[in-house]
Design a protein around this motif. Structure first.
Motif, short mmCIF file in Angstrom:
data_model
loop_
_atom_site.label_atom_id
_atom_site.label_comp_id
_atom_site.label_asym_id
_atom_site.label_seq_id
_atom_site.Cartn_x
_atom_site.Cartn_y
_atom_site.Cartn_z
N ALA A 163 1.24 -1.36 0.30
CA ALA A 163 0.11 0.19 0.02
C ALA A 163 1.12 0.82 0.03
N GLY A 164 1.50 1.40 0.89
CA GLY A 164 3.27 2.23 0.56
C GLY A 164 3.48 2.54 -0.16
N LEU A 165 4.06 1.63 -1.14
CA LEU A 165 4.42 1.60 -2.34
C LEU A 165 3.31 2.51 -3.62
N ASN A 166 2.10 1.75 -3.86
CA ASN A 166 1.02 1.90 -4.57
C ASN A 166 0.64 2.99 -3.67
N SER A 167 0.82 4.03 -3.40
CA SER A 167 0.53 5.21 -2.67
C SER A 167 1.38 6.53 -3.63
N ARG A 168 2.92 5.67 -3.98
CA ARG A 168 3.28 6.48 -4.60
C ARG A 168 3.39 6.22 -6.16
N LEU A 169 2.41 5.32 -6.63
CA LEU A 169 2.84 4.70 -7.69
C LEU A 169 1.76 5.83 -9.10
N ALA A 224 2.56 -9.93 -19.35
CA ALA A 224 4.04 -9.72 -19.42
C ALA A 224 4.82 -9.11 -20.36
N THR A 225 3.87 -7.65 -19.89
CA THR A 225 4.41 -6.37 -20.88
C THR A 225 5.49 -5.62 -20.26
N LYS A 226 6.56 -4.87 -19.88
CA LYS A 226 7.37 -4.69 -19.43
C LYS A 226 7.17 -3.15 -19.86
N SER A 227 7.54 -2.55 -18.22
CA SER A 227 7.45 -0.69 -18.34
C SER A 227 8.14 -0.87 -16.88
N ALA A 228 9.44 0.37 -16.40
CA ALA A 228 9.67 1.07 -15.09
C ALA A 228 9.43 0.51 -13.81
N GLU A 229 8.42 0.74 -14.28
CA GLU A 229 7.47 1.05 -12.67
C GLU A 229 7.07 -0.48 -12.11
N PRO A 230 7.40 -0.85 -10.97
CA PRO A 230 7.16 0.26 -9.80
C PRO A 230 9.01 -0.33 -8.96
N LEU A 231 10.01 -0.87 -9.91
CA LEU A 231 11.19 -0.11 -10.14
C LEU A 231 11.70 0.63 -9.43
N LYS A 232 10.83 1.25 -10.60
CA LYS A 232 11.99 2.75 -10.48
C LYS A 232 11.67 4.11 -9.57
N THR A 233 10.54 3.61 -8.99
CA THR A 233 9.88 4.38 -7.81
C THR A 233 10.42 3.94 -6.49
N ALA A 235 13.16 2.30 -6.21
CA ALA A 235 14.52 2.69 -5.62
C ALA A 235 14.98 4.08 -5.23
N ALA A 236 13.69 4.58 -5.74
CA ALA A 236 13.61 6.11 -4.68
C ALA A 236 13.50 6.25 -3.22
N TYR A 237 13.22 5.20 -2.78
CA TYR A 237 12.97 5.02 -1.10
C TYR A 237 13.10 3.97 -0.47
N LYS A 243 21.16 -1.58 -3.38
CA LYS A 243 20.03 -2.72 -4.27
C LYS A 243 18.69 -2.34 -2.92
N VAL A 244 18.03 -2.81 -4.07
CA VAL A 244 16.80 -1.86 -3.81
C VAL A 244 15.57 -3.17 -3.31
N MET A 245 15.35 -3.07 -1.74
CA MET A 245 14.79 -3.63 -0.60
C MET A 245 13.56 -3.38 -0.82
N PHE A 246 12.81 -5.10 -0.72
CA PHE A 246 11.23 -5.15 -0.84
C PHE A 246 11.05 -6.48 -0.48
N GLY A 247 10.38 -6.32 1.24
CA GLY A 247 9.98 -7.75 1.86
C GLY A 247 11.67 -8.39 2.38
N GLN A 248 11.38 -9.49 3.23
CA GLN A 248 12.17 -10.42 3.70
C GLN A 248 12.25 -11.70 3.62
N ASN A 249 13.37 -12.81 3.05
CA ASN A 249 13.74 -13.68 3.06
C ASN A 249 13.83 -14.55 4.52
N LEU A 250 13.58 -15.36 4.57
CA LEU A 250 13.16 -16.26 6.08
C LEU A 250 13.43 -17.52 5.77
N LEU A 251 13.76 -17.70 7.39
CA LEU A 251 14.17 -19.12 7.00
C LEU A 251 13.64 -19.87 8.15
#
Length: 273
Positions: A163-169, A224-233, A235-237, A243-251
């Motif tokens: 939701a935080g990401l989508n508020s910026r897109l 299957a189409t590509k665009s700059a988003e959401p990676l561009k946005t 990356a800004a925050y 590295k662009v971080m989103f989510g956590q890897n788990l054991l």
């Protein structure tokens, strides 16, 4: 005090193909049952993903009584099915990033079907149950293993983070861009960054590493189409150490079943990244 609830549960049986939403899932040594146990490889044995071949997004996987069915999202008549246990017995050494491990070929028919779809020679392989592909020793807590996932058995993301990401897109994106196993409700955006150890139902998990995101997130999973988003946005925050971080890897520890609606109980917190 926040209450965290498991609200989404997903597996991706064939690496980089369409995922499956489940009401419950079995947790095994390699991760969720059937999750990324199969994979497409090229003639050199290297893994194939949407990073280079976006058309893989259009192949939807579903579970049948005794195996998998793969069908085209826009043309369901284009499909193939095979049993969970189907294999030729041929052992193939495969490469996933910097890892090498053994796999077994599924069938000649599967190779032909996927090669025709990809318009290049590919093979469908499965990871043997006895294979021990270990997670990065820098982050391992024991001798944890993983199937054909990039590096870790599980990925968790909160609804608030999306939701935080989508508020910026300008145009919001769905969670399927990020291919998590676990999605949860509750808390503020990126609260999962502060998860240390936690429980889902009766099972214990540990967040060990933020997930670095790549161009796969820019592939629309329905077209299957590509665009700059959401990676561009993002990356800004959310750029940390380049590295662009989103989510956590788990054991995890142990085996059992997790269910939508299970409470997530954090037993140890860590500092925000």
């Amino acid at each position: 005090m926040n209450t965290f609830t498991l609200s989404g549960l997903y597996i991706y049986p064939i690496k980089s193909l369409g995922g499956i939403s489940l009401p419950e899932a079995r947790v095994e040594n390699m991760g969720l049952q059937y999750d990324r146990r199969w994979m497409l490889i090229d003639e050199e044995g290297k893994f194939i993903t949407q990073r280079k071949y976006a058309a893989l997004a259009l192949l939807q996987v579903s579970l049948t009584d005794n195996g998998l069915r793969v069908s085209h999202k826009a043309d369901p008549a284009l499909h193939i099915s095979f049993a969970f246990t189907e294999n030729t017995g041929e052992v193939i050494e495969v490469t996933i990033w910097d890892d090498q491990c053994k796999s077994v070929a599924v069938s000649e028919a599967a190779d032909q079907w996927f090669s025709l779809y990809m318009n290049k020679a590919v093979r469908l392989v499965k990871i043997p149950e006895q294979e021990k592909r270990q997670v990065d020793p820098k982050y391992a807590k024991g001798n944890e293993i993983v199937g054909f996932a990039d590096g870790y058995p599980f990925l968790i993301i909160s609804e608030a983070s999306l939701a935080g990401l989508n508020s910026r897109l300008a145009a919001p994106v769905p969670m399927d861009r990020f291919r998590p196993n676990f999605v949860f409700s509750g808390g503020e955006a990126h609260i999962e960054d502060q998860f240390g150890t936690f429980e889902i139902g009766q099972l214990k998990f540990q967040a060990v590493k933020p997930c670095a995101r790549c161009v796969l997130t820019t592939v629309d999973q329905q077209t299957a189409t590509k665009s700059a988003e959401p990676l561009k946005t993002l990356a800004a925050y959310r750029t940390i150490n380049s590295k662009v971080m989103f989510g956590q890897n788990l054991l995890h520890h142990g085996a059992g079943t997790v269910h939508i609606g299970d409470e997530i109980k954090v037993t140890q917190w860590k500092a925000a990244i």
